[in-house]
Design a protein around this motif. Sequence first.
Motif, mmCIF file in Angstrom:
data_model
loop_
_atom_site.group_PDB
_atom_site.id
_atom_site.type_symbol
_atom_site.label_atom_id
_atom_site.label_comp_id
_atom_site.label_asym_id
_atom_site.label_seq_id
_atom_site.Cartn_x
_atom_site.Cartn_y
_atom_site.Cartn_z
ATOM 1 N N THR A 1 -5.210 9.052 -4.829
ATOM 2 C CA THR A 1 -5.378 8.075 -5.795
ATOM 3 C C THR A 1 -7.045 8.235 -5.212
ATOM 4 N N THR A 2 -7.464 6.571 -5.088
ATOM 5 C CA THR A 2 -9.031 6.239 -4.361
ATOM 6 C C THR A 2 -8.563 5.155 -3.694
ATOM 7 N N ALA A 3 -9.058 4.903 -2.191
ATOM 8 C CA ALA A 3 -8.672 3.804 -1.403
ATOM 9 C C ALA A 3 -9.563 2.575 -2.517
ATOM 10 N N GLY A 4 -10.599 2.346 -3.061
ATOM 11 C CA GLY A 4 -10.379 1.208 -4.508
ATOM 12 C C GLY A 4 -9.506 0.889 -5.297
ATOM 13 N N GLU A 5 -9.027 2.086 -5.535
ATOM 14 C CA GLU A 5 -8.335 1.979 -7.149
ATOM 15 C C GLU A 5 -6.650 1.451 -5.873
ATOM 16 N N LEU A 6 -6.685 2.090 -4.708
ATOM 17 C CA LEU A 6 -5.189 1.055 -4.674
ATOM 18 C C LEU A 6 -5.054 0.215 -3.837
ATOM 19 N N ALA A 7 -6.518 -0.846 -3.336
ATOM 20 C CA ALA A 7 -6.876 -1.732 -3.475
ATOM 21 C C ALA A 7 -6.087 -2.707 -4.353
ATOM 22 N N ASP A 8 -6.744 -1.962 -5.368
ATOM 23 C CA ASP A 8 -6.115 -3.037 -6.496
ATOM 24 C C ASP A 8 -4.901 -2.765 -7.115
ATOM 25 N N ASP A 9 -4.289 -1.695 -7.435
ATOM 26 C CA ASP A 9 -3.279 -1.758 -7.721
ATOM 27 C C ASP A 9 -1.777 -1.684 -6.889
ATOM 28 N N SER A 10 -2.303 -1.725 -5.704
ATOM 29 C CA SER A 10 -0.821 -2.819 -4.857
ATOM 30 C C SER A 10 -1.791 -4.254 -4.964
ATOM 31 N N GLY A 11 -3.177 -4.212 -5.375
ATOM 32 C CA GLY A 11 -2.777 -6.514 -4.925
ATOM 33 C C GLY A 11 -3.256 -6.589 -3.088
ATOM 34 N N THR A 12 -3.942 -5.340 -3.022
ATOM 35 C CA THR A 12 -4.097 -6.049 -1.291
ATOM 36 C C THR A 12 -5.451 -5.203 -1.076
ATOM 37 N N PRO A 13 -6.259 -7.186 -0.415
ATOM 38 C CA PRO A 13 -8.073 -6.677 0.026
ATOM 39 C C PRO A 13 -8.311 -5.518 0.322
ATOM 40 N N LEU A 14 -9.254 -4.691 0.019
ATOM 41 C CA LEU A 14 -9.592 -3.666 -0.049
ATOM 42 C C LEU A 14 -10.450 -3.040 1.828
ATOM 43 N N GLU A 15 -10.597 -4.536 2.321
ATOM 44 C CA GLU A 15 -10.929 -4.744 3.672
ATOM 45 C C GLU A 15 -8.758 -4.370 4.932
ATOM 46 N N THR A 16 -7.935 -4.846 4.128
ATOM 47 C CA THR A 16 -6.855 -4.716 4.243
ATOM 48 C C THR A 16 -6.145 -3.228 4.031
ATOM 49 N N THR A 17 -6.732 -3.029 3.437
ATOM 50 C CA THR A 17 -5.933 -1.437 2.966
ATOM 51 C C THR A 17 -6.860 -0.168 3.561
ATOM 52 N N ALA A 18 -8.353 -0.633 4.275
ATOM 53 C CA ALA A 18 -8.585 0.471 4.676
ATOM 54 C C ALA A 18 -8.100 0.450 6.053
ATOM 55 N N ALA A 19 -7.805 -0.721 6.882
ATOM 56 C CA ALA A 19 -6.951 -0.351 8.024
ATOM 57 C C ALA A 19 -5.998 -0.115 7.949
ATOM 58 N N VAL B 1 1.045 -1.080 0.123
ATOM 59 C CA VAL B 1 -0.124 0.069 0.098
ATOM 60 C C VAL B 1 0.610 1.520 0.104
ATOM 61 N N LEU B 2 1.373 1.341 0.543
ATOM 62 C CA LEU B 2 2.953 2.890 0.939
ATOM 63 C C LEU B 2 3.864 2.708 -0.270
ATOM 64 N N ALA B 3 4.070 1.711 -0.714
ATOM 65 C CA ALA B 3 4.929 1.344 -2.247
ATOM 66 C C ALA B 3 4.069 2.121 -3.559
ATOM 67 N N GLU B 4 3.030 1.448 -3.393
ATOM 68 C CA GLU B 4 1.676 1.949 -4.774
ATOM 69 C C GLU B 4 1.097 3.478 -3.951
#
Length: 392
Positions: free
Chosen positions: A360-378, A350-353
């Motif tokens: 960006t948005t939380a959803g795009e960040l999750a997709d681009d970093s390959g991290t589940p949205l729930e984990t990205t939100a946390a 997430v930090l690297a992205e």
Amino acid sequence: MTERLFTETLPAAVGEDLLSTRLSTDVVFADLGAETVRPLLTFDALNDILSRCALEPPRLRLHREGAPVPPARYTDAGTGSGADRSVIRPDGLYRELRGGASLVLDAVDRLHAPVQEATDDLMRLVRERAQVNLYLIWGDSHGFDTHWDDHDTFVVQVEGTKSWKVHGPGSRPHPMKVDSDHGHTPPEGTVWEGVLSPGHVLHVPRGWWHTVAGTGDVSMHLTFGFTRATGIDWARSLLERLYDVDFFRTDLPRFGSAEERRKHRHELVRRLADAAEQHDLDGFLDEHDSRFPRRQSFALPWAVDGTAPQAGTQVEFVPILPPPLQREDGRVAVTVSGKRYRLPAAAEPVLAELARKPHTTAGELADDSGTPLETTAAVLQALVRHQLVLLR
């Protein structure tokens, strides 16, 4: 776009060697086009700033023919929150501007978002702190006499025209704000001369003398100023490291023999040379970057109530310079503004992205970093508490 004005638009116009061979050593001129710089600042935006912000001297001030205009000529005494202050009087300001005064407004990057975006972009390019001042004048007068600045500048003309003569470095190369000699003189002749129009950008290195005057028209330009690290900064950093050396904390042998003082000085020089050898420039510059300040910004209510961001929540990475990521005992660490933050390993992608794409948005960040949205939100909930991201 203003958020890529210096890292993309300017190098594309003047060449990719801007940083390696021309910055701080030569005049650089570019015509980026009036439409490119128009989003930076308009008269409507300036009027809004003057109306909404409680500006007063010396942040907003007037100069004419090389001398400051007395504030009493364009301000009234007022109060704010029980404290005495000066209030800009519109009719007085207009009168002085009609008479040839030049308006100077410091740190306009803290007052207007498009200028702030361009300033942040400049800081990413040169990796130094920057500030933007506004200069506005009518007629053919000048606010300042021939002078030099103690910092490098990029001048961006946004309205009207202004005449520039750059004379080059004076009798003291690389002068500084805090210096042992301010009596140096300008060179003869001119190395660059021209009239700046909207869209024109001019780079003037630190210490280069220049003469600026109105052309009879209106002129409004922004001066992006930045101070680069020097050998003085490296030596100051070295001095701070000497506190860790016992011998440098030892009292000088003031009351010893001449031979004792000679030996003590010899040992100081030897240990100083050893410390200097170990204090390499790359390490110093890395430390310099790790202490780079972040913009003062606020993330209410997210930082207080801990609300989880949704897929459409806007995310902005706060650090101006993307911090390097380091792995420590199964965690990831970043250093921002001199403070170190350690986060779970799940935060690394997430930090690297965010470092790659700070808006960006939380959803795009999750997709681009390959991290589940729930984990990205946390992760974002933790980052917003540490003032590393803004959520909207």
